[in-house]
Scaffold this active site. Structure first.
Site, mmCIF file in Angstrom:
data_model
loop_
_atom_site.group_PDB
_atom_site.id
_atom_site.type_symbol
_atom_site.label_atom_id
_atom_site.label_comp_id
_atom_site.label_asym_id
_atom_site.label_seq_id
_atom_site.Cartn_x
_atom_site.Cartn_y
_atom_site.Cartn_z
ATOM 1 N N ASP A 101 -0.316 -0.609 24.617
ATOM 2 C CA ASP A 101 -0.668 -1.558 25.671
ATOM 3 C C ASP A 101 0.537 -2.079 26.453
ATOM 4 O O ASP A 101 0.388 -2.790 27.449
ATOM 5 C CB ASP A 101 -1.451 -2.743 25.106
ATOM 6 C CG ASP A 101 -0.770 -3.401 23.916
ATOM 7 O OD1 ASP A 101 0.467 -3.583 23.959
ATOM 8 O OD2 ASP A 101 -1.466 -3.745 22.940
ATOM 9 N N PRO A 150 -9.243 -5.652 22.087
ATOM 10 C CA PRO A 150 -9.798 -5.437 20.748
ATOM 11 C C PRO A 150 -8.959 -4.427 19.973
ATOM 12 O O PRO A 150 -8.287 -3.579 20.566
ATOM 13 C CB PRO A 150 -11.202 -4.876 21.028
ATOM 14 C CG PRO A 150 -11.478 -5.164 22.470
ATOM 15 C CD PRO A 150 -10.144 -5.190 23.152
ATOM 16 N N ASP A 151 -8.984 -4.538 18.638
ATOM 17 C CA ASP A 151 -8.359 -3.479 17.862
ATOM 18 C C ASP A 151 -9.271 -2.257 17.892
ATOM 19 O O ASP A 151 -10.304 -2.248 18.555
ATOM 20 C CB ASP A 151 -8.059 -3.931 16.431
ATOM 21 C CG ASP A 151 -9.308 -4.298 15.644
ATOM 22 O OD1 ASP A 151 -10.429 -3.954 16.095
ATOM 23 O OD2 ASP A 151 -9.173 -4.928 14.589
ATOM 24 N N PHE A 152 -8.892 -1.217 17.185
ATOM 25 C CA PHE A 152 -9.650 0.021 17.288
ATOM 26 C C PHE A 152 -10.828 0.099 16.318
ATOM 27 O O PHE A 152 -11.884 0.604 16.671
ATOM 28 C CB PHE A 152 -8.722 1.226 17.058
ATOM 29 C CG PHE A 152 -7.825 1.514 18.227
ATOM 30 C CD1 PHE A 152 -8.245 2.310 19.272
ATOM 31 C CD2 PHE A 152 -6.551 0.977 18.292
ATOM 32 C CE1 PHE A 152 -7.430 2.568 20.357
ATOM 33 C CE2 PHE A 152 -5.722 1.216 19.361
ATOM 34 C CZ PHE A 152 -6.160 2.021 20.409
ATOM 35 N N ARG A 153 -10.639 -0.418 15.099
ATOM 36 C CA ARG A 153 -11.580 -0.070 14.039
ATOM 37 C C ARG A 153 -12.520 -1.175 13.572
ATOM 38 O O ARG A 153 -13.377 -0.924 12.736
ATOM 39 C CB ARG A 153 -10.790 0.462 12.833
ATOM 40 C CG ARG A 153 -10.086 1.773 13.137
ATOM 41 C CD ARG A 153 -9.290 2.293 11.953
ATOM 42 N NE ARG A 153 -8.755 3.604 12.227
ATOM 43 C CZ ARG A 153 -7.637 3.831 12.905
ATOM 44 N NH1 ARG A 153 -6.944 2.828 13.363
ATOM 45 N NH2 ARG A 153 -7.232 5.065 13.128
ATOM 46 N N SER A 194 -3.406 -1.695 10.060
ATOM 47 C CA SER A 194 -4.143 -1.183 8.906
ATOM 48 C C SER A 194 -3.348 -0.123 8.157
ATOM 49 O O SER A 194 -3.753 0.316 7.080
ATOM 50 C CB SER A 194 -5.484 -0.569 9.367
ATOM 51 O OG SER A 194 -5.248 0.507 10.267
ATOM 52 N N GLN A 251 2.940 0.558 17.149
ATOM 53 C CA GLN A 251 1.924 1.607 17.210
ATOM 54 C C GLN A 251 1.044 1.433 18.439
ATOM 55 O O GLN A 251 0.167 2.257 18.695
ATOM 56 C CB GLN A 251 1.059 1.557 15.947
ATOM 57 C CG GLN A 251 1.840 1.756 14.670
ATOM 58 C CD GLN A 251 1.003 1.501 13.439
ATOM 59 O OE1 GLN A 251 0.261 2.365 12.984
ATOM 60 N NE2 GLN A 251 1.096 0.297 12.896
ATOM 61 N N ASN A 252 1.251 0.358 19.185
ATOM 62 C CA ASN A 252 0.389 0.037 20.311
ATOM 63 C C ASN A 252 0.804 0.774 21.578
ATOM 64 O O ASN A 252 1.973 1.119 21.762
ATOM 65 C CB ASN A 252 0.405 -1.471 20.569
ATOM 66 C CG ASN A 252 -0.121 -2.249 19.382
ATOM 67 O OD1 ASN A 252 -0.893 -1.737 18.585
ATOM 68 N ND2 ASN A 252 0.310 -3.497 19.245
ATOM 69 N N CYS A 272 -3.673 18.079 38.184
ATOM 70 C CA CYS A 272 -2.288 18.433 38.464
ATOM 71 C C CYS A 272 -2.148 19.090 39.836
ATOM 72 O O CYS A 272 -2.855 20.059 40.141
ATOM 73 C CB CYS A 272 -1.768 19.371 37.382
ATOM 74 S SG CYS A 272 -0.058 19.891 37.625
ATOM 75 N N HIS A 300 3.565 5.708 19.605
ATOM 76 C CA HIS A 300 2.435 6.466 20.134
ATOM 77 C C HIS A 300 2.458 6.564 21.652
ATOM 78 O O HIS A 300 1.439 6.801 22.288
ATOM 79 C CB HIS A 300 1.116 5.861 19.636
ATOM 80 C CG HIS A 300 0.979 5.930 18.152
ATOM 81 N ND1 HIS A 300 0.242 5.025 17.417
ATOM 82 C CD2 HIS A 300 1.507 6.790 17.241
ATOM 83 C CE1 HIS A 300 0.311 5.335 16.135
ATOM 84 N NE2 HIS A 300 1.084 6.393 15.996
#
Length: 391
Positions: free
Chosen positions: A213, A136-139, A306, A210-211, A263, A230
């Site tokens: 995945d 799914p997309d984010f928004r 977007s 921008q992904n 860590c 990102h």
């Protein structure tokens, strides 16, 4: 402040009759916009864009527009009438392949590529590129990843990518990461394969994604042609002492144990995959390559985004004014213009549709469709004993 550029174009009827092509494509506020954009990029932080242009900015643009005359750009790519492709003489005269769903705008773009006028294509891609992979997309309300995290009672959707919130409650991030971790259950889409095919044809300069995945790499795109703006999941780092952590061990902990590892060096810092959270610096590769890539780009595709997260969202505005821009998206975003808006831009083409559908039609015009489908089929990730079928 993010400023919206205004493109101007006038064409003299007499010159048109003589079949002389001229472009008057100038952004009066481009220099000012570029200055503020470069400042934003140099700050190297991922933030959500919310600023709007002021009325004074629009007045200034209008005033400058009124005194600008036609500028002939000799030897440059002719991108006139991209918005008027359906009625253009060139479109009627040229023999085009028969495709299932005709699209005059995509046919016009295919001509630029087939004629060798676009040899350094840059692609800016967003979450919409991965939707048909089952991610799914984010928004999107109701189905977006942010909405699906509400069961964790997070204070606001973007908190899942907030370092301070992650430090106190890493569970929502672990849940999201398990859904989209590369190579587990999601296969590259037709659009991912199209971008890889551009590379194989020798005309892809860079894909700025921008992904997070990782489907670009799985589709066969070399990392040298990719800027993961990102970040990615292949490596990991402690958020306290910044010690590197093995990416495979991080994956096993999150996917198999449903927990974020701690860590082993500082003993109390949480390990985070090397994806960019809000407020963190973007990868050095982004700033190192961006300016030169934008200067050399001769065609920009913006696909499935977007354009809401800066500084990546500024890329379409930073591209030089002679470069054609193609938006393959479900909605008009950024400062792109369409013929229906009442404001025309000779360099902008907006195709409102599912991006997989658009790139498949474009590939048909280019004679690449069979190659595209074969490439996509070859990168399908088996799920158990059954592979996900491609349309």
């Amino acid at each position: 402040m993010k400023k919206k550029t205004k493109m101007t174009h006038e064409r003299d009827d007499e010159e048109t009759q003589k079949d002389q092509k001229s472009i008057s494509s100038l952004s009066p506020d481009y220099c000012g916009a570029q200055s503020s954009i470069v400042e934003e990029v140099n700050s190297n932080s991922a933030v959500k864009s919310s600023s709007k242009p002021s009325a004074d900015d629009d007045d200034l643009v209008d005033e400058i527009d009124s005194i600008i005359t036609d500028i002939e750009v000799k030897g440059k790519l002719d991108v006139t009438s991209l918005q008027d492709g359906e009625n253009s003489k060139e479109l009627k005269d040229k023999k085009r392949p028969v495709v299932e769903n005709e699209n005059p705008f995509l046919f016009k773009i295919s001509n630029l590529i087939r004629e060798g006028k676009c040899k350094n294509i840059t692609v800016l891609s967003g979450a919409g590129v991965s939707c048909s992979a089952g991610i799914p997309d984010f928004r999107t309300p109701g189905t977006g990843l942010y909405d699906n995290l509400q069961k964790y009672d997070i204070p606001y959707p973007e908190a899942v990518f907030d370092l301070e919130y992650f430090s106190s409650n890493p569970a929502p991030f672990a849940s999201l990461a398990s859904e989209i971790w590369p190579g587990t259950k999601h296969s590259p889409t037709i659009t991912h394969s199209f971008i890889t095919l551009l590379h194989r044809k020798g005309i892809l300069l860079r894909n700025y994604t921008q992904n997070i995945d990782g489907l670009e790499v799985i589709s066969g795109l070399p990392e040298s042609k990719l800027v993961e703006c990102h970040g990615h999941f292949r490596t990991a780092t402690c958020i306290k002492c910044s010690s590197p952590f093995d990416g495979i061990k991080c994956k096993d902990s999150i996917l198999n144990e449903a927990r974020v590892p701690t860590c082993p060096k500082c003993h109390n810092g949480l390990i985070k995959p090397d994806i960019v959270f809000f407020g963190e610096s973007l990868p050095e590769r982004f700033t190192h390559l961006l300016k030169n890539d934008l200067d050399n780009t001769d065609l920009l595709f913006v696909i499935g985004t977007s354009l809401e997260v800066a500084p990546v969202s500024y890329i379409p505005e930073m591209i030089h004014s002679e470069c054609p821009r193609v938006l393959l998206n479900r909605e008009l975003v950024g400062n792109f213009q369409s013929s229906k808006s009442g404001k025309t831009s000779t360099r902008d083409t907006f195709v409102k549709d599912d991006c997989d559908t658009s790139v498949r039609i474009l590939s048909s015009y280019l004679g690449w469709e069979n190659e595209l489908l074969e490439l996509n089929k070859s990168t399908t990730i088996p799920i158990g004993n059954k592979s996900r079928k491609k349309s």
